[in-house]
Structures are given as C-alpha cells and as structure tokens.
Design a protein around this motif. Structure first.
Motif, PDB file in Angstrom:
ATOM      1  N   ALA A 155       0.909  -1.167  -0.167  1.00  9.68           N
ATOM      2  CA  ALA A 155       0.014  -0.110   0.021  1.00  9.68           C
ATOM      3  C   ALA A 155       0.824   1.315   0.217  1.00  9.68           C
ATOM      4  O   ALA A 155       1.914   1.178   0.436  1.00  9.68           O
ATOM      5  CB  ALA A 155      -0.834   0.062   1.055  1.00  9.68           C
ATOM      6  N   SER A 156       0.502   2.223  -0.640  1.00 13.35           N
ATOM      7  CA  SER A 156       1.222   3.492  -0.565  1.00 13.35           C
ATOM      8  C   SER A 156       0.125   4.781  -0.240  1.00 13.35           C
ATOM      9  O   SER A 156      -1.085   4.538  -0.603  1.00 13.35           O
ATOM     10  CB  SER A 156       1.840   3.789  -1.598  1.00 13.35           C
ATOM     11  N   GLY A 157       0.729   5.570   0.218  1.00 20.57           N
ATOM     12  CA  GLY A 157       0.049   7.058   0.628  1.00 20.57           C
ATOM     13  C   GLY A 157       0.919   8.116   1.071  1.00 20.57           C
ATOM     14  O   GLY A 157       2.062   8.088   0.758  1.00 20.57           O
ATOM     15  N   THR A 158       0.357   9.165   1.550  1.00 19.79           N
ATOM     16  CA  THR A 158       0.892  10.294   2.071  1.00 19.79           C
ATOM     17  C   THR A 158       0.858  10.577   3.454  1.00 19.79           C
ATOM     18  O   THR A 158      -0.245  10.189   3.997  1.00 19.79           O
ATOM     19  CB  THR A 158       0.340  11.333   1.109  1.00 19.79           C
ATOM     20  N   GLY A 159       1.764  11.259   3.976  1.00 18.30           N
ATOM     21  CA  GLY A 159       1.499  11.692   5.279  1.00 18.30           C
ATOM     22  C   GLY A 159       1.862  13.262   5.663  1.00 18.30           C
ATOM     23  O   GLY A 159       2.449  13.766   4.848  1.00 18.30           O
ATOM     24  N   GLN A 160       1.759  13.733   6.951  1.00 24.19           N
ATOM     25  CA  GLN A 160       2.019  14.736   7.135  1.00 24.19           C
ATOM     26  C   GLN A 160       2.667  14.834   8.544  1.00 24.19           C
ATOM     27  O   GLN A 160       2.486  14.358   9.516  1.00 24.19           O
ATOM     28  CB  GLN A 160       0.757  15.715   7.516  1.00 24.19           C
ATOM     29  N   ILE A 161       3.961  15.387   8.429  1.00 19.44           N
ATOM     30  CA  ILE A 161       4.780  15.435   9.567  1.00 19.44           C
ATOM     31  C   ILE A 161       4.430  16.720  10.574  1.00 19.44           C
ATOM     32  O   ILE A 161       4.264  17.749  10.243  1.00 19.44           O
ATOM     33  CB  ILE A 161       6.590  15.954   9.146  1.00 19.44           C
ATOM     34  N   LEU A 162       4.053  15.839  11.788  1.00 20.35           N
ATOM     35  CA  LEU A 162       3.460  16.579  13.006  1.00 20.35           C
ATOM     36  C   LEU A 162       4.546  17.237  13.836  1.00 20.35           C
ATOM     37  O   LEU A 162       4.316  18.228  14.570  1.00 20.35           O
ATOM     38  CB  LEU A 162       2.341  16.071  13.644  1.00 20.35           C
ATOM     39  N   THR A 163       5.594  16.414  13.914  1.00 18.59           N
ATOM     40  CA  THR A 163       6.684  16.723  14.928  1.00 18.59           C
ATOM     41  C   THR A 163       8.269  16.737  14.359  1.00 18.59           C
ATOM     42  O   THR A 163       8.297  15.934  13.443  1.00 18.59           O
ATOM     43  CB  THR A 163       6.586  16.035  16.369  1.00 18.59           C
ATOM     44  N   SER A 187       7.702   1.716   5.445  1.00 22.97           N
ATOM     45  CA  SER A 187       8.914   2.780   4.847  1.00 22.97           C
ATOM     46  C   SER A 187       8.351   3.803   4.325  1.00 22.97           C
ATOM     47  O   SER A 187       7.391   3.887   3.841  1.00 22.97           O
ATOM     48  CB  SER A 187       9.519   1.881   3.422  1.00 22.97           C
ATOM     49  N   VAL A 188       9.245   5.120   4.869  1.00 21.26           N
ATOM     50  CA  VAL A 188       8.873   6.385   4.445  1.00 21.26           C
ATOM     51  C   VAL A 188       9.960   7.138   3.749  1.00 21.26           C
ATOM     52  O   VAL A 188      11.197   6.825   4.135  1.00 21.26           O
ATOM     53  CB  VAL A 188       8.746   7.019   5.990  1.00 21.26           C
ATOM     54  N   VAL A 189       9.649   7.850   2.854  1.00 19.16           N
ATOM     55  CA  VAL A 189      10.503   8.678   2.155  1.00 19.16           C
ATOM     56  C   VAL A 189       9.975  10.074   2.514  1.00 19.16           C
ATOM     57  O   VAL A 189       8.893  10.500   1.981  1.00 19.16           O
ATOM     58  CB  VAL A 189      10.452   8.488   0.519  1.00 19.16           C
ATOM     59  N   PRO A 209      15.637  13.317  -0.615  1.00 17.91           N
ATOM     60  CA  PRO A 209      15.382  12.339  -1.586  1.00 17.91           C
ATOM     61  C   PRO A 209      16.306  11.458  -1.659  1.00 17.91           C
ATOM     62  O   PRO A 209      17.551  11.354  -1.249  1.00 17.91           O
ATOM     63  CB  PRO A 209      15.457  13.169  -2.810  1.00 17.91           C
ATOM     64  N   GLY A 210      15.990  10.005  -1.873  1.00 14.01           N
ATOM     65  CA  GLY A 210      16.824   9.098  -2.157  1.00 14.01           C
ATOM     66  C   GLY A 210      17.248   8.231  -0.825  1.00 14.01           C
ATOM     67  O   GLY A 210      17.878   7.294  -0.882  1.00 14.01           O
ATOM     68  N   GLY A 229       0.782   6.601  -5.886  1.00 17.41           N
ATOM     69  CA  GLY A 229       2.213   5.883  -5.199  1.00 17.41           C
ATOM     70  C   GLY A 229       3.375   5.889  -6.091  1.00 17.41           C
ATOM     71  O   GLY A 229       4.443   5.070  -5.699  1.00 17.41           O
ATOM     72  N   GLN A 230       3.687   6.968  -6.709  1.00 17.73           N
ATOM     73  CA  GLN A 230       4.755   6.989  -7.572  1.00 17.73           C
ATOM     74  C   GLN A 230       6.083   7.560  -6.840  1.00 17.73           C
ATOM     75  O   GLN A 230       7.213   7.291  -7.295  1.00 17.73           O
ATOM     76  CB  GLN A 230       4.474   7.977  -8.944  1.00 17.73           C
ATOM     77  N   GLY A 231       5.906   8.124  -5.574  1.00  8.07           N
ATOM     78  CA  GLY A 231       7.133   8.743  -5.088  1.00  8.07           C
ATOM     79  C   GLY A 231       7.432  10.040  -5.650  1.00  8.07           C
ATOM     80  O   GLY A 231       6.894  10.540  -6.567  1.00  8.07           O
ATOM     81  N   GLY A 232       8.777  10.505  -5.316  1.00 11.30           N
ATOM     82  CA  GLY A 232       9.373  11.737  -6.018  1.00 11.30           C
ATOM     83  C   GLY A 232       8.689  12.879  -5.320  1.00 11.30           C
ATOM     84  O   GLY A 232       8.271  12.866  -4.227  1.00 11.30           O
TER      85      GLY A 232
END
Length: 167
Positions: free
Chosen positions: A7-15, A34-36, A41-42, A94-97
């Motif tokens: 699965a892939s998605g997006t998140g929001q950094i809170l801290t 796994s989080v990018v 990048p990379g 879910g392409q990343g980048g």
C-alpha cells in the motif's frame, strides 16, 4: 508511506522527531512501513505505528532515527469557508518523488460520507470538508492546504464522480 502490503499513501509530519499523521488503510495490517521524505530524496526510513483511529480513518506513525524535520502548520477546521481556494498535496498513484499538487475549492462543510476500500467493510466519516481538488490513489493522508499554507485537513476519500473529502 509504503507498507509491507505494498500500500502507499501520503503523510503529514507533525513533530520534528518524525510523528506523521496518515490514513489508517495505508498502515492497517502492515508488518513494515517505509517512509521517504520529500526533503530527503533517495533516503528511505523505517517507521512504526503509534496508534490508529479507524472510525476517523487516521493513523499516527513514528519515523525512526530522525530529528529536525519541518512540520505542517495546522489551521482550525472552523476557518474553512465554502469557496475558499485549496491545494491537495499527495503521492499520486504511489509514484514517490516530488508530491503532486492540484488546486480546487472548498465545496461543502460538515459532510458525512460512507467510505469503503471495496473489500466489503465501510465506515461512516463525519465532519468532513468537501473539496473539488482532483485526487488520485496514493494521495490519501496528504494535506489539503488553504491559501495561507496551513493544513485544513487530510485527504481521506474520493469517488469516481469527482467528490473529494477531507477531515
């Protein structure tokens, strides 16, 4: 955010130390996450689930071994007005980048919807902000941002007729 079930998605950094708000379906049942981070990048980081609220379609994860991360600025949801311009920011398909960004407007407030992943289970989500900003699979967990750059909500559901909702 990518989980062991692909699965892939997006998140929001809170801290700054890596607590990330994302959608529950993106991490539900995962054995590894796994989080990018777009600003790193990379580099792929490992994360673990801190908690979930399936009835609100949210999850909180912790990225391991990070510090000093930039965080989102949250606006009170009560500040949203019908017609306000918004940006939807996510990991389309879910392409990343670099995150995808689409534009739209707030089209309704305090909506109730029934969300389903297609596996027969569904949940009723209340207090939603509806937007017409186009979203794609993988955008879930991403931010809906107002013209001041503040997060109004999180991308949680969409349908084929163009209905877009956020919490």
């Amino acid at each position: 955010v990518t989980t062991s079930g692909n699965a892939s998605g997006t998140g929001q950094i809170l801290t700054p130390d890596g607590e990330v708000l994302t959608n529950n379906p993106g991490v539900d049942g995962s054995t590894s996450i796994s989080v990018v981070i777009a600003s790193h990048p990379g580099v792929t980081y490992t994360a673990h689930v801190i908690g979930v609220a399936p009835a609100r379609d949210v999850a909180l994860i912790q990225i391991e071994g990070v510090s000093g991360l930039p965080t989102v600025n949250i606006a009170p949801s009560s500040s949203a007005k019908i017609g306000d311009p918004v940006l939807a920011i996510g990991n389309a398909l879910g392409q990343g980048g670099a995150p995808s960004v689409t534009t739209g407007h707030v089209t309704a407030l305090d909506q109730t919807i029934t969300a389903s992943e297609g596996g027969g289970s569904s949940e009723q989500l209340v207090g939603m902000i509806q937007s017409d900003a186009p979203i794609q699979p993988g955008d879930s967990g991403g931010a809906i941002v107002n013209s001041a750059g503040q997060v109004l909500g999180m991308i949680t559901a969409g349908d084929v007729q163009g209905f877009r909702s956020q919490t």
